[in-house]
Design an enzyme around this catalytic site. Structure first.
Site, PDB file in Angstrom:
ATOM      1  N   ASP A 171      22.395 -16.742  -0.295  1.00 47.53           N
ATOM      2  CA  ASP A 171      21.170 -15.624   0.264  1.00 47.53           C
ATOM      3  C   ASP A 171      21.712 -14.531   0.509  1.00 47.53           C
ATOM      4  O   ASP A 171      22.285 -14.249   1.895  1.00 47.53           O
ATOM      5  CB  ASP A 171      20.016 -16.510   0.088  1.00 47.53           C
ATOM      6  CG  ASP A 171      18.427 -15.842   0.497  1.00 47.53           C
ATOM      7  OD1 ASP A 171      17.973 -15.005  -0.320  1.00 47.53           O
ATOM      8  OD2 ASP A 171      18.154 -15.375   1.560  1.00 47.53           O
ATOM      9  N   ASP A 173      19.141 -11.938   2.420  1.00 47.43           N
ATOM     10  CA  ASP A 173      18.069 -11.672   3.799  1.00 47.43           C
ATOM     11  C   ASP A 173      17.645 -12.791   4.240  1.00 47.43           C
ATOM     12  O   ASP A 173      16.778 -13.423   3.306  1.00 47.43           O
ATOM     13  CB  ASP A 173      16.493 -10.858   2.790  1.00 47.43           C
ATOM     14  CG  ASP A 173      16.757  -9.395   2.216  1.00 47.43           C
ATOM     15  OD1 ASP A 173      17.374  -8.735   3.824  1.00 47.43           O
ATOM     16  OD2 ASP A 173      16.937  -9.021   1.308  1.00 47.43           O
ATOM     17  N   ASP A 219      18.092 -19.375   3.330  1.00 47.01           N
ATOM     18  CA  ASP A 219      16.739 -19.791   4.114  1.00 47.01           C
ATOM     19  C   ASP A 219      15.261 -20.199   3.945  1.00 47.01           C
ATOM     20  O   ASP A 219      14.307 -20.177   4.854  1.00 47.01           O
ATOM     21  CB  ASP A 219      17.102 -18.857   5.606  1.00 47.01           C
ATOM     22  CG  ASP A 219      16.164 -17.415   4.879  1.00 47.01           C
ATOM     23  OD1 ASP A 219      16.585 -16.946   3.551  1.00 47.01           O
ATOM     24  OD2 ASP A 219      15.655 -16.723   5.604  1.00 47.01           O
TER      25      ASP A 219
END
Length: 236
Positions: free
Chosen positions: A15, A17, A173
């Site tokens: 991922d 961001d 995240d």
């Protein structure tokens, strides 16, 4: 094409961001400013953090489920994009250990990919800012495929790379990253320094949970070493 590691994973998918880049605060502020511009009530910081990872249309539908005005929703999306671009005039910093870790993974022969809720234009812009347009072998964005947690973007990366799901690892995240990986039949790593706390991410039963990006490198090295002598690791 770089040689792949002989043991373990061949493809590492990240991922963007909140996993590689410390941009969560700017995403939250951009959404608040967009709400102000459209005369909508601000969501809480926690609510905005909870939708990071989704594509922008899906994120707005989650934050404002009763927003039936199509034109207003479009204005909100555009205002968010404009405000985020303003806040990113100086690119968000990489998390500690990311630059060194990615460089090491490349040197070891891993293929690298990005699977992100960003749009293609946004990803290309941030990659260009870092001189990374050719850094990752593959990438998929939410505006060119299904939004997380649908596994389609991972299926597409696997198809493009020719790597089997059990030889790929997703690192993210958010619960959307982890659920997407699991639905694709892929191992996953939860990082606890981004959008969602590690305590919440553990409920998704990731293969590994870490608090610092540097832990990933050590785990991968240890996993390969133990596999070479027939030891199986269990990190959940």
């Amino acid at each position: 094409m770089r040689d792949c590691p002989e043991l373990g994973y061949q493809l590492l998918i990240f991922d963007w961001d909140g996993t590689l880049v410390d941009s969560i605060g700017r995403i939250v502020m951009a959404m608040h400013l967009a709400a102000d511009a459209c005369e909508l009530p601000r969501c809480t910081d926690e609510q905005v953090r909870g939708i990071i990872g989704l594509g922008l249309p899906e994120a707005i539908r989650s934050l404002y489920p009763h927003l039936d005005d199509v034109d207003l929703a479009k204005r909100l999306r555009q205002s968010y994009s404009d405000n985020y671009l303003m806040l990113e005039a100086e690119p968000s910093a990489l998390f500690r250990g990311v630059a060194e870790g990615l460089a090491s993974f490349r040197a070891q022969g891993y293929r690298l990919a990005v699977a992100t809720g960003k749009g293609r234009h946004g990803l290309q812009r941030v990659l260009a800012d870092r001189g990374w347009l050719d850094y990752f072998d593959y990438s998929r964005c939410a505006d060119e495929t299904a939004s997380k947690p649908d596994p389609l973007m991972l299926h597409e990366i696997l198809a493009q790379s020719g790597v089997a799901a059990n030889r790929a690892l997703m690192v993210g995240d958010s619960s959307f990253d982890l659920l997407m990986a699991q639905r694709a039949g892929m191992d996953c790593v939860a990082v606890g320094y981004g959008a969602q706390p590690l305590q919440a991410l553990r409920k998704c039963q990731p293969t590994l949970a870490i608090e610092c990006f540097t832990e990933l490198h050590a785990w991968l090295d240890g996993r390969a070493s133990n596999q070479s002598v027939g030891v199986v690791l269990h990190d959940r």
